[in-house]
Design a protein around this motif. Structure first.
Motif, short mmCIF file in Angstrom:
data_model
loop_
_atom_site.label_atom_id
_atom_site.label_comp_id
_atom_site.label_asym_id
_atom_site.label_seq_id
_atom_site.Cartn_x
_atom_site.Cartn_y
_atom_site.Cartn_z
N PRO A 243 0.84 -1.20 0.00
CA PRO A 243 0.00 0.00 0.00
C PRO A 243 0.87 1.25 0.00
O PRO A 243 1.94 1.28 0.62
CB PRO A 243 -0.78 -0.12 1.32
CG PRO A 243 -0.73 -1.57 1.69
CD PRO A 243 0.58 -2.07 1.17
N GLY A 244 0.42 2.26 -0.72
CA GLY A 244 1.20 3.48 -0.81
C GLY A 244 2.22 3.47 -1.93
O GLY A 244 2.73 4.52 -2.31
N ASP B 70 -0.62 1.03 -5.28
CA ASP B 70 -2.05 1.21 -5.03
C ASP B 70 -2.92 0.84 -6.24
O ASP B 70 -4.02 0.30 -6.07
CB ASP B 70 -2.34 2.65 -4.61
CG ASP B 70 -1.80 2.96 -3.22
OD1 ASP B 70 -1.64 2.01 -2.42
OD2 ASP B 70 -1.52 4.14 -2.94
N ASP B 71 -2.46 1.13 -7.45
CA ASP B 71 -3.25 0.76 -8.63
C ASP B 71 -3.39 -0.75 -8.73
O ASP B 71 -4.46 -1.27 -9.07
CB ASP B 71 -2.62 1.32 -9.91
CG ASP B 71 -2.76 2.83 -10.02
OD1 ASP B 71 -3.61 3.40 -9.30
OD2 ASP B 71 -2.03 3.43 -10.82
N ARG C 152 -5.89 -1.88 -6.11
CA ARG C 152 -7.27 -1.58 -6.53
C ARG C 152 -7.76 -2.60 -7.56
O ARG C 152 -8.92 -3.04 -7.51
CB ARG C 152 -7.35 -0.15 -7.07
CG ARG C 152 -7.47 0.92 -5.99
CD ARG C 152 -7.80 2.27 -6.59
NE ARG C 152 -6.64 2.84 -7.27
CZ ARG C 152 -5.76 3.64 -6.68
NH1 ARG C 152 -5.87 3.94 -5.40
NH2 ARG C 152 -4.74 4.14 -7.37
N GLY D 121 -7.11 -1.55 -0.36
CA GLY D 121 -5.74 -1.21 -0.03
C GLY D 121 -5.01 -2.25 0.80
O GLY D 121 -3.82 -2.09 1.06
#
Length: 239
Positions: free
Chosen positions: A45-46, A49-50, A53, A76
């Motif tokens: 995460p961070g 993120d794509d 998702r 996430g």
């Protein structure tokens, strides 16, 4: 400890101690627990993120096909998403004492210290009777990283620790939790993934790998395996 059900299906990188569970899903490993050291790339995460998702968008589709999603239930949450670098297959992880684990970590750090960090892409989601994956493409840098990981393991543990070919690099989105192939019909699954999951590709940034103690515990009530891991070490690439 991170935990999620893993079902013993053959999916390159996760064959529950290769040679114990191999290609036949109808034959789960003998015994109630199996564990081995693995080297994984973990989406974060961070940073990815794509990718997270996209994986999360696949969850409701996979749920309709007896497939256990590997990403977490919350947006996430990477859950157990991973790209397998290598499994140390010579002995189970409980036979690696602290000195042996340190030798592996040192060999990995020495072997990967000059490997540049890189960005590749994964996707689109692809379903099969065994589950669903995100193939890695372009794959050249990932394949080169895996070969460096294998060389480092060979240096400290010998060829006996490398008992398989991991196949094409991929991230497993989920595993079928039936012991018979056919529980996840790939044609309608792929149609749904194609129609409902967009965008269909996402970047993956690779600047480190993780040495993990990965275990599978048989859950008879579920008729499958629960996968979990404990961190051993984080090895940074050259960034």
């Amino acid at each position: 400890m991170v935990s999620r059900r893993h079902t013993g299906v053959r999916h390159s990188g996760e064959e529950a101690l290769r040679g114990t569970v191999h290609a036949e899903v109808s034959r789960p490993p003998v015994g109630e627990r199996h564990a081995a050291l693995h080297v994984y790339v973990l989406p974060r995460p961070g940073t990815d993120d794509d990718l997270l998702r996209m994986a999360h968008a696949c969850r409701p589709v996979l749920a309709g096909y007896s497939i256990d999603p590997q990403c977490g239930s919350e947006q996430g949450d990477a859950g157990l998403l991973h790209l397998t670098g290598e499994m140390l297959a010579d002995v189970s992880s409980d036979q690696y004492d602290e000195a042996a684990r340190a030798d592996v970590v040192n060999a990995l750090r020495a072997g990967l210290a000059r490997v540049p960090a890189f960005t590749t892409e994964v996707g689109p989601p692809i379903g099969s009777v065994a589950g669903a994956v995100l193939d890695v493409w372009p794959e050249a840098e990932t394949v080169a990283l895996i070969e460096r990981i294998r060389t480092a393991i060979r240096t400290t543990r010998g060829d006996q620790a490398l008992r398989h070919s991991g196949g094409r690099p991929h991230i497993s989105l989920g595993y079928s939790y039936s012991y018979s192939y056919g529980s996840a019909s790939s044609d309608p699954l792929n149609s749904e993934l194609r129609n409902k999951v967009v965008p269909r590709r996402a970047p993956l940034f690779v600047d480190r790998v993780h040495l993990l103690d990965v275990a599978w515990t048989l859950d008879e009530e579920l008729g499958g395996w629960r996968m979990m891991w404990e961190p051993v070490a984080e090895i940074l690439l050259d960034s």
